[in-house]
Design a protein around this motif. Structure first.
Motif, PDB file in Angstrom:
ATOM      1  N   ALA A 591      -2.423 -35.743  29.319  1.00 55.21           N
ATOM      2  CA  ALA A 591      -4.047 -35.930  28.900  1.00 55.21           C
ATOM      3  C   ALA A 591      -3.969 -37.378  28.585  1.00 55.21           C
ATOM      4  CB  ALA A 591      -4.324 -35.113  27.857  1.00 55.21           C
ATOM      5  N   PHE A 592      -3.163 -37.925  27.720  1.00 52.22           N
ATOM      6  CA  PHE A 592      -3.334 -39.127  27.291  1.00 52.22           C
ATOM      7  C   PHE A 592      -2.948 -40.220  28.359  1.00 52.22           C
ATOM      8  CE2 PHE A 592      -0.814 -43.109  25.387  1.00 52.22           C
ATOM      9  CZ  PHE A 592      -2.110 -43.621  24.875  1.00 52.22           C
ATOM     10  N   LEU A 593      -1.910 -39.920  29.528  1.00 51.54           N
ATOM     11  CA  LEU A 593      -1.748 -40.955  30.305  1.00 51.54           C
ATOM     12  C   LEU A 593      -2.748 -40.836  31.602  1.00 51.54           C
ATOM     13  CD1 LEU A 593       2.166 -41.278  30.307  1.00 51.54           C
ATOM     14  CD2 LEU A 593       0.432 -42.903  29.481  1.00 51.54           C
ATOM     15  N   ARG A 594      -3.136 -39.632  31.847  1.00 50.94           N
ATOM     16  CA  ARG A 594      -3.772 -39.316  33.362  1.00 50.94           C
ATOM     17  C   ARG A 594      -4.969 -38.365  33.259  1.00 50.94           C
ATOM     18  NH1 ARG A 594      -1.682 -43.293  36.104  1.00 50.94           N
ATOM     19  NH2 ARG A 594       0.622 -43.221  35.776  1.00 50.94           N
ATOM     20  N   GLY A 595      -5.490 -38.303  31.884  1.00 50.70           N
ATOM     21  CA  GLY A 595      -6.696 -37.355  31.768  1.00 50.70           C
ATOM     22  C   GLY A 595      -6.607 -35.944  32.284  1.00 50.70           C
ATOM     23  N   PRO A 596      -7.604 -35.398  32.415  1.00 47.20           N
ATOM     24  CA  PRO A 596      -7.560 -33.997  32.434  1.00 47.20           C
ATOM     25  C   PRO A 596      -7.405 -33.400  34.060  1.00 47.20           C
ATOM     26  CG  PRO A 596      -9.970 -34.636  32.351  1.00 47.20           C
ATOM     27  CD  PRO A 596      -9.052 -35.725  32.291  1.00 47.20           C
ATOM     28  N   ARG A 597      -6.991 -34.444  34.699  1.00 44.56           N
ATOM     29  CA  ARG A 597      -6.710 -33.945  36.329  1.00 44.56           C
ATOM     30  C   ARG A 597      -5.332 -34.083  36.516  1.00 44.56           C
ATOM     31  NH1 ARG A 597     -11.732 -35.871  35.413  1.00 44.56           N
ATOM     32  NH2 ARG A 597     -13.510 -35.055  36.480  1.00 44.56           N
ATOM     33  N   PRO A 598      -4.979 -33.483  37.805  1.00 43.86           N
ATOM     34  CA  PRO A 598      -3.537 -33.609  37.975  1.00 43.86           C
ATOM     35  C   PRO A 598      -3.246 -35.057  38.752  1.00 43.86           C
ATOM     36  CG  PRO A 598      -4.533 -32.326  39.777  1.00 43.86           C
ATOM     37  CD  PRO A 598      -5.655 -32.367  38.608  1.00 43.86           C
ATOM     38  N   PHE A 599      -2.012 -35.412  38.534  1.00 43.54           N
ATOM     39  CA  PHE A 599      -1.652 -36.887  38.937  1.00 43.54           C
ATOM     40  C   PHE A 599      -0.723 -36.749  40.357  1.00 43.54           C
ATOM     41  CE2 PHE A 599       1.516 -40.450  38.619  1.00 43.54           C
ATOM     42  CZ  PHE A 599       0.602 -41.546  39.147  1.00 43.54           C
ATOM     43  N   ASP A 600      -1.140 -37.618  41.268  1.00 38.75           N
ATOM     44  CA  ASP A 600      -0.356 -37.594  42.540  1.00 38.75           C
ATOM     45  C   ASP A 600       0.507 -38.984  42.602  1.00 38.75           C
ATOM     46  OD1 ASP A 600       0.884 -37.239  45.117  1.00 38.75           O
ATOM     47  OD2 ASP A 600      -1.122 -37.440  46.198  1.00 38.75           O
ATOM     48  N   PRO A 601       1.635 -38.951  42.411  1.00 43.46           N
ATOM     49  CA  PRO A 601       2.449 -40.281  42.182  1.00 43.46           C
ATOM     50  C   PRO A 601       2.343 -40.826  43.670  1.00 43.46           C
ATOM     51  CG  PRO A 601       3.944 -38.340  42.081  1.00 43.46           C
ATOM     52  CD  PRO A 601       2.589 -37.803  41.904  1.00 43.46           C
ATOM     53  N   ASP A 602       2.461 -40.056  44.646  1.00 50.60           N
ATOM     54  CA  ASP A 602       2.303 -40.641  46.005  1.00 50.60           C
ATOM     55  C   ASP A 602       0.886 -41.428  46.353  1.00 50.60           C
ATOM     56  OD1 ASP A 602       4.974 -39.745  46.347  1.00 50.60           O
ATOM     57  OD2 ASP A 602       4.240 -37.956  47.320  1.00 50.60           O
ATOM     58  N   SER A 603      -0.159 -41.227  45.529  1.00 54.40           N
ATOM     59  CA  SER A 603      -1.494 -41.964  46.053  1.00 54.40           C
ATOM     60  C   SER A 603      -1.557 -43.094  45.229  1.00 54.40           C
ATOM     61  CB  SER A 603      -2.548 -40.887  45.292  1.00 54.40           C
ATOM     62  OG  SER A 603      -3.777 -41.640  45.393  1.00 54.40           O
ATOM     63  N   GLN A 604      -1.772 -44.070  46.029  1.00 57.84           N
ATOM     64  CA  GLN A 604      -1.982 -45.499  45.611  1.00 57.84           C
ATOM     65  C   GLN A 604      -3.143 -45.711  44.640  1.00 57.84           C
ATOM     66  OE1 GLN A 604       0.251 -48.020  45.694  1.00 57.84           O
ATOM     67  NE2 GLN A 604       1.541 -46.749  46.457  1.00 57.84           N
ATOM     68  N   GLN A 605      -4.225 -45.031  45.117  1.00 56.87           N
ATOM     69  CA  GLN A 605      -5.352 -45.102  44.427  1.00 56.87           C
ATOM     70  C   GLN A 605      -5.296 -44.558  43.026  1.00 56.87           C
ATOM     71  OE1 GLN A 605      -8.530 -42.633  45.920  1.00 56.87           O
ATOM     72  NE2 GLN A 605     -10.016 -43.120  44.254  1.00 56.87           N
ATOM     73  N   GLU A 606      -4.457 -43.490  42.739  1.00 57.28           N
ATOM     74  CA  GLU A 606      -4.291 -43.224  41.518  1.00 57.28           C
ATOM     75  C   GLU A 606      -3.264 -43.827  40.605  1.00 57.28           C
ATOM     76  OE1 GLU A 606      -3.569 -38.735  40.987  1.00 57.28           O
ATOM     77  OE2 GLU A 606      -5.031 -38.266  42.713  1.00 57.28           O
ATOM     78  N   ALA A 607      -2.318 -44.390  41.288  1.00 59.56           N
ATOM     79  CA  ALA A 607      -1.452 -45.274  40.548  1.00 59.56           C
ATOM     80  C   ALA A 607      -2.004 -46.443  40.300  1.00 59.56           C
ATOM     81  CB  ALA A 607      -0.111 -45.490  41.537  1.00 59.56           C
ATOM     82  N   HIS A 608      -2.790 -46.890  40.686  1.00 57.84           N
ATOM     83  CA  HIS A 608      -3.883 -47.920  40.149  1.00 57.84           C
ATOM     84  C   HIS A 608      -4.897 -47.735  39.315  1.00 57.84           C
ATOM     85  CE1 HIS A 608      -1.527 -49.785  43.736  1.00 57.84           C
ATOM     86  NE2 HIS A 608      -1.759 -51.276  43.056  1.00 57.84           N
ATOM     87  N   GLN A 609      -4.852 -46.635  38.824  1.00 54.95           N
ATOM     88  CA  GLN A 609      -6.070 -46.257  37.641  1.00 54.95           C
ATOM     89  C   GLN A 609      -5.298 -46.204  36.298  1.00 54.95           C
ATOM     90  OE1 GLN A 609      -7.463 -42.466  39.029  1.00 54.95           O
ATOM     91  NE2 GLN A 609      -8.761 -43.208  40.586  1.00 54.95           N
ATOM     92  N   ILE A 610      -6.158 -46.705  35.289  1.00 53.41           N
ATOM     93  CA  ILE A 610      -5.793 -46.466  34.170  1.00 53.41           C
ATOM     94  C   ILE A 610      -6.895 -45.714  33.027  1.00 53.41           C
ATOM     95  CG2 ILE A 610      -4.769 -48.727  33.807  1.00 53.41           C
ATOM     96  CD1 ILE A 610      -7.104 -50.082  32.237  1.00 53.41           C
ATOM     97  N   HIS A 611      -6.510 -44.898  32.300  1.00 54.04           N
ATOM     98  CA  HIS A 611      -7.428 -43.962  31.645  1.00 54.04           C
ATOM     99  C   HIS A 611      -7.605 -44.316  30.112  1.00 54.04           C
ATOM    100  CE1 HIS A 611      -7.475 -40.703  34.676  1.00 54.04           C
ATOM    101  NE2 HIS A 611      -6.279 -41.357  35.167  1.00 54.04           N
ATOM    102  N   LEU A 612      -8.915 -44.690  29.866  1.00 55.47           N
ATOM    103  CA  LEU A 612      -9.379 -44.947  28.585  1.00 55.47           C
ATOM    104  C   LEU A 612      -9.713 -43.832  27.845  1.00 55.47           C
ATOM    105  CD1 LEU A 612     -10.986 -48.433  29.087  1.00 55.47           C
ATOM    106  CD2 LEU A 612      -8.770 -47.980  28.400  1.00 55.47           C
ATOM    107  N   ASN A 613      -9.067 -43.574  26.734  1.00 55.81           N
ATOM    108  CA  ASN A 613      -9.394 -42.329  26.027  1.00 55.81           C
ATOM    109  C   ASN A 613      -9.675 -42.489  24.419  1.00 55.81           C
ATOM    110  OD1 ASN A 613      -6.559 -41.858  25.906  1.00 55.81           O
ATOM    111  ND2 ASN A 613      -6.886 -40.970  27.937  1.00 55.81           N
ATOM    112  N   VAL A 614      -8.328 -42.485  23.971  1.00 54.11           N
ATOM    113  CA  VAL A 614      -8.257 -42.862  22.285  1.00 54.11           C
ATOM    114  C   VAL A 614      -8.493 -44.409  22.165  1.00 54.11           C
ATOM    115  CG1 VAL A 614      -7.019 -40.959  21.677  1.00 54.11           C
ATOM    116  CG2 VAL A 614      -5.780 -43.021  22.447  1.00 54.11           C
TER     117      VAL A 614
END
Length: 752
Positions: A591-614
């Motif tokens: 939840a801290f690193l990737r938010g409330p959704r599953p993370f696909d390590p093979d997806s370049q789009q998700e690998a280039h995302q950062i999640h701002l929460n706390v």
């Protein structure tokens, strides 16, 4: 000129939703990372420049009759030698971000983290660009206009003196005056008595004001502003994503703080529940960096059918080739077997010398090796024939071999016989070990079957007691798994106890007496004579308890126990299993690193995302709690309380201070800043104290507008230092007025 922070806005709503972690979610709302602040050609406005700038530190300039500054740009200059035109070129402000070459040569006029001028070459370039953009050019090359400039609180005398010399000597200014930007903003908003809280780009200052005069002796500074917030967010994001494929820049951090951060009403309570799944999808903001996704061309049904047919045909041909190769190999084995059997028959009626010659020709040591080779070939041929006809592969029962030389005394054997006897003894040991292992397996199978039978009887006789035992076994297995994982982690740390014990074991292997050096030839090395010695290698490689852990698959055993509990325990469900608890939807780190959704390590789009929460509430909170960023200072609430309670003995003065707390500067524009300051002040100040907190109409531009208003006031002309004053009294001379700070006594000349 004024240098202040930027406009910060609210960072999202806070809505509650039900726990729907496993349900399909719509794609998240994505904010794109900020690009370079290069703006290209900008036409100079005629009626004044008015905009909400996105830069944190800007140089703003204009005329005293303007309602807004005509120009605003970063205080940066990029200067380098252009080889194509053989000239030194300079890019000022946003133009310095034009391309990679100019960005690599950017120099700032101010010291890092401050608004004190440190690079005077850059400052001179900024002033040249400013005056040229405003169209100021006198006949003698000077500006020919009086200049009002802002300066930081407690500005260094050297910095002010050098700026005065630069304006008078280089630009022939007829008169100049200095003032503090927050006091200009306070004057512009009609303030006369109160407390000015200015949180801008480089620091936060609290200045009490009485009768429009600042009490600089009671002013307090907190070393935290917009630039420190940028550095802080940059550090925590680098720690959060240490292998992020893109590069974080200060400008991007500024944009994130502006767009997504806000002041929490109750930081401790909100930070403890920020990562709850109930409303994490609203609190978690996704920042998308540029990426290049791997393009996969989708094929039509006809193409997929043709590809499947080609694969099937290729598989059939490979199977045919493999069958052909197996047949050829079988034929070669049969020919070899026939040759060896013929050789065995020929040896039966030959003399010993001839037998040795024939065996040496085929590289056999003796007849026993030839017999063993024939036996292995027959076994291999039978196995290959069964496989080709899809028959069952029944392993042959290993017949007990004979070892005739073991019963013969060593005195009756020659050297070759003794060698063969040692070989037979070794073969017999291996055979006996295999027999024992087979018997132990049979006993283990029988033991497991008997244990299962007793377990079933125990469960049928007393279900509740059996369930308690199963739960206890499950807890034991979970503890052992945790201990194993901890041990593996400790072995990777050379300072851990496990690593130190391993190194100690290695150091003690060389001698039975640790700490005493061995000398070659003086003692016998009998390591390995005892079977327990070989456990050292297992201890060194995996740790003290690795042998027990290798003999038992803990995870498989845990799954078996959990399957029994799922079947017979009504209180135990799928969510209680280790696999379910290890799911990403249960992970706080996910939840801290990737938010409330599953993370696909093979997806370049998700690998280039950062999640701002706390981070959205953590960065603005430093002004109230500097200790969370490692700053050994009090927060603004404690500073305000100290100024009012200890700085002024008169109760009426304290009432005047608390009745008009004025907020200015970009760092005060976080959503919820006013309410948080008012609520916490109410908690630390007396109940009867009247607290009123207000914010500047425009915390960014009101400082410049106040300076322009002050410069246009005819009464301010007496506060300017003229060129004649400079030539007569030097560059240190100043005149004190209501928006300037303390002046040295020998140069003080009061003007109200």
């Amino acid at each position: 000129m004024t240098i202040i922070s930027t406009h910060y806005v609210d960072g999202g709503s806070h809505s509650n939703c039900s726990d729907t972690r496993h349900l399909p979610r719509p794609p998240p709302l994505v904010w794109h990372a900020a690009e370079s602040p290069f703006k290209g050609y900008q036409r100079l406005p005629i009626d004044g420049y008015s905009s909400s700038s996105s830069s944190a530190s800007l140089l703003r300039a204009g005329w005293a009759f303007d309602k807004s500054p005509r120009i605003a740009f970063p205080a940066t200059v990029a200067r380098y030698r252009d080889r194509k035109i053989n000239r030194t070129v300079s890019y000022v402000g946003y133009n310095a971000f034009a391309d990679a070459t100019t960005r690599g040569q950017i120099r700032n006029a101010f010291e890092p983290g401050t608004n004190v001028v440190g690079n005077w070459d850059v400052m001179e370039g900024l002033l040249d660009y400013t005056f040229a953009s405003l169209g100021i050019s006198a006949e003698d090359g000077g500006v020919g206009r009086s200049i009002v400039m802002t300066e930081p609180v407690a500005n260094l005398g050297y910095s002010r003196r050098t700026m005065t010399e630069l304006l008078f000597e280089c630009y022939s200014a007829p008169a100049i005056a200095y003032g503090i930007d927050s006091l200009f903003s306070y004057r512009f908003n009609g303030g006369r008595k109160g407390l000015v809280v200015s949180s801008s780009h480089t620091a936060t200052h609290l200045i009490p004001v009485f009768d429009s005069k600042p009490i600089m002796s009671s002013a307090t500074r907190l070393n935290w502003g917009g630039s420190q917030g940028v550095d802080y967010l940059l550090k925590i994001l680098k720690l959060k994503y240490p292998t992020f494929p893109a590069k974080f820049t200060d400008y991007q951090m500024e944009e994130m703080i502006q767009e997504h951060c806000y002041v929490s009403k109750n930081f401790q309570r909100e930070i403890s529940t920020f990562l709850d799944w109930s409303d994490l999808k609203d609190k978690d903001h996704v920042i998308q960096y540029p990426f290049t996704e791997q393009v996969i061309v989708e094929k039509s049904e006809e193409e997929l059918t043709r590809i499947a047919e080609r694969k099937k045909e290729s598989g059939r041909r490979l199977q045919e080739q493999a069958a052909k190769m197996r047949l050829e190999k079988l034929i070669r084995k049969e020919q070899t077997l026939e040759y060896y059997k013929d050789l065995q028959q020929r040896l039966s009626d030959q003399k010993k010398k001839e037998i040795k010659r024939l065996l040496d020709e085929d590289e056999f040591k003796d007849e026993n090796q030839l017999e063993k080779t024939i036996h292995d070939l027959e076994k291999s041929i039978r196995k290959a024939r069964n496989k080709d006809v899809d028959g069952p592969e029944h392993p042959d029962e290993e017949a007990e071999p004979s070892y005739p030389l073991l019963s013969v005394a060593d005195e009756e054997l020659d050297e070759a016989g003794l060698k063969e006897k040692r070989h037979q003894r070794l073969m017999k040991s291996g055979y006996d070990a295999r027999v024992r292992a087979k018997a132990e397996k049979e006993l283990e199978r029988a033991r497991v079957a008997e244990e299962e039978r007793r377990n079933d009887e125990y469960r049928e006789a007393n279900l509740q007691s059996w369930l308690e035992d199963r739960r206890s076994v499950r807890q034991t297995l979970l503890q052992r798994i945790k201990e194993r994982d901890r041990l593996k982690a400790d072995l990777g740390n050379r300072k851990s106890l496990a690593s130190q014990m391993r190194m100690k074991t290695l150091a003690n292997l060389a001698s039975d007496q640790p700490g005493k050096k061995r000398r070659r030839g003086l003692d016998d090395d009998n390591f390995g004579a005892n079977d327990d010695d070989w456990g050292v290698y297992r201890t060194v490689a995996m740790g003290e308890h690795s042998e027990d852990e290798e003999e038992e698959d803990l995870v498989a055993g845990l799954k078996g126990v959990e399957e029994q509990l799922l079947k017979y325990d009504p209180t135990f469900n799928e969510s209680n299993t280790l696999e379910a608890q290890s799911d990403w939807t249960q992970s706080l780190m996910h939840a801290f690193l990737r938010g409330p959704r599953p993370f696909d390590p093979d997806s370049q789009q998700e690998a280039h995302q950062i999640h701002l929460n706390v981070e959205r509430i953590r960065v603005p909170e430093v002004v109230f709690q500097p200790s969370i960023a490692g700053l050994d200072q009090a927060g603004i609430v404690d500073i305000v309380a100290d100024i009012t309670n200890h700085g002024f003995a008169n109760a009426q003065d304290r009432v005047g201070i608390l009745g008009n707390i004025f907020l200015t500067g970009g760092n005060t524009m976080f959503a919820g800043f006013n309410e948080r300051l008012r609520r916490e002040l109410r908690a630390v100040l007396p109940v009867e104290a009247s607290i009123h907190v207000r914010k500047a109409n425009d915390p960014i531009l009101d400082a410049w507008k106040g300076a322009a208003q002050w410069a246009a006031d005819p009464e301010s002309t007496e506060s300017f230092v003229t060129r004649e004053d400079y030539q007569e009294k030097g560059a240190d001379y100043m005149k004190e007025h209501n928006v300037v700070q303390y002046v040295q006594p020998e140069y003080r000349e009061a003007h109200q």
